[in-house]
Scaffold this motif. Structure first.
Motif, mmCIF file in Angstrom:
data_model
loop_
_atom_site.group_PDB
_atom_site.id
_atom_site.type_symbol
_atom_site.label_atom_id
_atom_site.label_comp_id
_atom_site.label_asym_id
_atom_site.label_seq_id
_atom_site.Cartn_x
_atom_site.Cartn_y
_atom_site.Cartn_z
ATOM 1 N N ASP A 1 0.541 -14.283 -28.993
ATOM 2 C CA ASP A 1 -0.065 -15.526 -28.535
ATOM 3 C C ASP A 1 -1.553 -15.382 -28.243
ATOM 4 N N LYS A 2 -1.901 -14.787 -27.119
ATOM 5 C CA LYS A 2 -3.306 -14.734 -26.704
ATOM 6 C C LYS A 2 -3.504 -13.606 -25.700
ATOM 7 N N ILE A 3 -4.758 -13.330 -25.431
ATOM 8 C CA ILE A 3 -5.105 -12.333 -24.427
ATOM 9 C C ILE A 3 -5.203 -13.047 -23.086
ATOM 10 N N ASP A 4 -4.392 -12.597 -22.124
ATOM 11 C CA ASP A 4 -4.384 -13.197 -20.793
ATOM 12 C C ASP A 4 -4.493 -12.067 -19.778
ATOM 13 N N LEU A 5 -5.665 -11.927 -19.174
ATOM 14 C CA LEU A 5 -5.916 -10.849 -18.216
ATOM 15 C C LEU A 5 -5.783 -11.312 -16.773
ATOM 16 N N SER A 6 -5.240 -12.503 -16.568
ATOM 17 C CA SER A 6 -5.065 -13.008 -15.200
ATOM 18 C C SER A 6 -4.009 -12.174 -14.470
ATOM 19 N N PRO A 7 -4.059 -12.172 -13.126
ATOM 20 C CA PRO A 7 -3.034 -11.436 -12.371
ATOM 21 C C PRO A 7 -1.641 -11.925 -12.759
ATOM 22 N N LEU A 8 -0.684 -11.021 -12.658
ATOM 23 C CA LEU A 8 0.692 -11.311 -13.054
ATOM 24 C C LEU A 8 1.551 -11.444 -11.811
ATOM 25 N N THR A 9 2.338 -12.506 -11.753
ATOM 26 C CA THR A 9 3.294 -12.673 -10.658
ATOM 27 C C THR A 9 4.652 -12.216 -11.162
ATOM 28 N N LEU A 10 5.170 -11.155 -10.548
ATOM 29 C CA LEU A 10 6.473 -10.614 -10.932
ATOM 30 C C LEU A 10 7.582 -11.568 -10.511
ATOM 31 N N ASP A 11 8.774 -11.333 -11.014
ATOM 32 C CA ASP A 11 9.913 -12.195 -10.686
ATOM 33 C C ASP A 11 10.193 -12.228 -9.183
ATOM 34 N N ASN A 12 9.875 -11.142 -8.470
ATOM 35 C CA ASN A 12 10.129 -11.093 -7.020
ATOM 36 C C ASN A 12 8.999 -11.709 -6.209
ATOM 37 N N GLY A 13 7.970 -12.268 -6.886
ATOM 38 C CA GLY A 13 6.866 -12.921 -6.200
ATOM 39 C C GLY A 13 5.656 -12.028 -5.983
ATOM 40 N N GLU A 14 5.814 -10.739 -6.169
ATOM 41 C CA GLU A 14 4.705 -9.797 -5.994
ATOM 42 C C GLU A 14 3.661 -10.020 -7.081
ATOM 43 N N LYS A 15 2.390 -9.979 -6.676
ATOM 44 C CA LYS A 15 1.293 -10.117 -7.639
ATOM 45 C C LYS A 15 0.796 -8.735 -8.019
ATOM 46 N N MET B 1 -3.985 -5.106 -15.623
ATOM 47 C CA MET B 1 -4.385 -3.791 -16.136
ATOM 48 C C MET B 1 -3.553 -2.687 -15.484
ATOM 49 N N GLU B 2 -3.162 -2.861 -14.243
ATOM 50 C CA GLU B 2 -2.283 -1.886 -13.584
ATOM 51 C C GLU B 2 -0.900 -1.891 -14.235
ATOM 52 N N VAL B 3 -0.431 -3.074 -14.600
ATOM 53 C CA VAL B 3 0.850 -3.167 -15.298
ATOM 54 C C VAL B 3 0.770 -2.397 -16.620
ATOM 55 N N PHE B 4 -0.306 -2.604 -17.369
ATOM 56 C CA PHE B 4 -0.459 -1.899 -18.647
ATOM 57 C C PHE B 4 -0.549 -0.386 -18.452
ATOM 58 N N ARG B 5 -1.291 0.033 -17.421
ATOM 59 C CA ARG B 5 -1.417 1.477 -17.175
ATOM 60 C C ARG B 5 -0.087 2.106 -16.779
ATOM 61 N N SER B 6 0.747 1.352 -16.084
ATOM 62 C CA SER B 6 2.009 1.923 -15.600
ATOM 63 C C SER B 6 3.174 1.711 -16.565
ATOM 64 N N ASN B 7 2.949 0.961 -17.637
ATOM 65 C CA ASN B 7 4.017 0.683 -18.605
ATOM 66 C C ASN B 7 4.295 1.891 -19.490
ATOM 67 N N ARG B 8 5.566 2.142 -19.705
ATOM 68 C CA ARG B 8 6.000 3.194 -20.619
ATOM 69 C C ARG B 8 6.973 2.578 -21.614
ATOM 70 N N GLU B 9 6.513 2.391 -22.840
ATOM 71 C CA GLU B 9 7.394 1.843 -23.862
ATOM 72 C C GLU B 9 8.382 2.916 -24.297
ATOM 73 N N LYS B 10 9.646 2.558 -24.276
ATOM 74 C CA LYS B 10 10.705 3.482 -24.706
ATOM 75 C C LYS B 10 11.096 3.234 -26.159
ATOM 76 N N THR B 11 11.212 1.959 -26.526
ATOM 77 C CA THR B 11 11.576 1.579 -27.889
ATOM 78 C C THR B 11 10.766 0.346 -28.288
ATOM 79 N N VAL B 12 10.113 0.436 -29.424
ATOM 80 C CA VAL B 12 9.355 -0.698 -29.946
ATOM 81 C C VAL B 12 9.890 -1.003 -31.345
ATOM 82 N N PRO B 13 10.649 -2.105 -31.478
ATOM 83 C CA PRO B 13 11.191 -2.442 -32.799
ATOM 84 C C PRO B 13 10.084 -2.842 -33.775
#
Length: 196
Positions: A124-138, A142-154
């Protein structure tokens, strides 16, 4: 001499090109190729795109061609529709059920909001705005990207994020940002209608 003069005059003639329309054509063509035909130019970077003097688009170097199965094309189409509807749950479900697996650095599975944002970057597009997790935590994206570990990418995600990134990038470089999901939604809907 008349031919030379006419030729010189033609060379100096100023051409007004509708860059926005050319970019929409570029995006549309690649959507048709990927979603409807399944065989597409996988490398539409700025060096492989020409804007001809008469306003037509010239596409070069089909040395890198992608191919998606019917099932993968349907998944891409469903993802495009979910993204254009901003349906986080549907987007996340599509990613989970069709082979994408990722965890955060702390070992936690990524939630629907994270998967939706990843899909947005891919299709879709590049969206660098803060992310609100399902539990409400913001969280800072960039922290999400740094902490992400892809296990399987189809394949459909790998191919889609490459093509999507190039098309979004070309449009941004031309100062005409797009929503790929919005542009591809009619193509995706057509593909899903053809399925049934």
């Amino acid at each position: 001499i008349g031919l030379i003069a006419d030729s010189a005059a033609k060379k100096k003639k100023k051409v007004n090109v509708n860059l926005g329309r050319a970019l929409k054509t570029l995006v549309h063509v690649h959507g048709i190729q990927m979603i409807l035909s399944g065989t597409y130019n996988a490398d539409p970077h700025p060096g492989n795109i020409l804007l001809l003097p008469d306003g037509r688009l010239g596409l070069l170097d089909y040395g890198m061609v992608g191919k998606l199965s019917q099932k993968d094309r349907e998944t891409v189409a469903e993802t495009i529709v979910a993204l254009s509807d901003n349906d986080k749950a549907a987007t996340a479900k599509l990613y989970r059920e069709n082979g994408y697996k990722a965890v955060l650095q702390n070992g936690k599975d990524v939630d629907d909001a994270v998967l939706h944002r990843f899909a947005s970057f891919h299709f879709d597009k590049i969206d660098l705005s803060p992310l609100t997790l399902d539990n409400g935590e913001k969280m800072d994206i960039m922290e999400v990207f740094r902490s992400n570990r892809e296990k399987t990418v189809p394949t459909w995600v790998e191919e889609g994020r490459r093509l999507g990134g190039l098309l979004v990038g070309v449009s941004a470089q031309a100062a005409r940002p797009i929503s790929l999901a919005k542009e591809w939604r009619p193509i995706a809907k057509q593909a899903l209608r053809n399925k049934y």
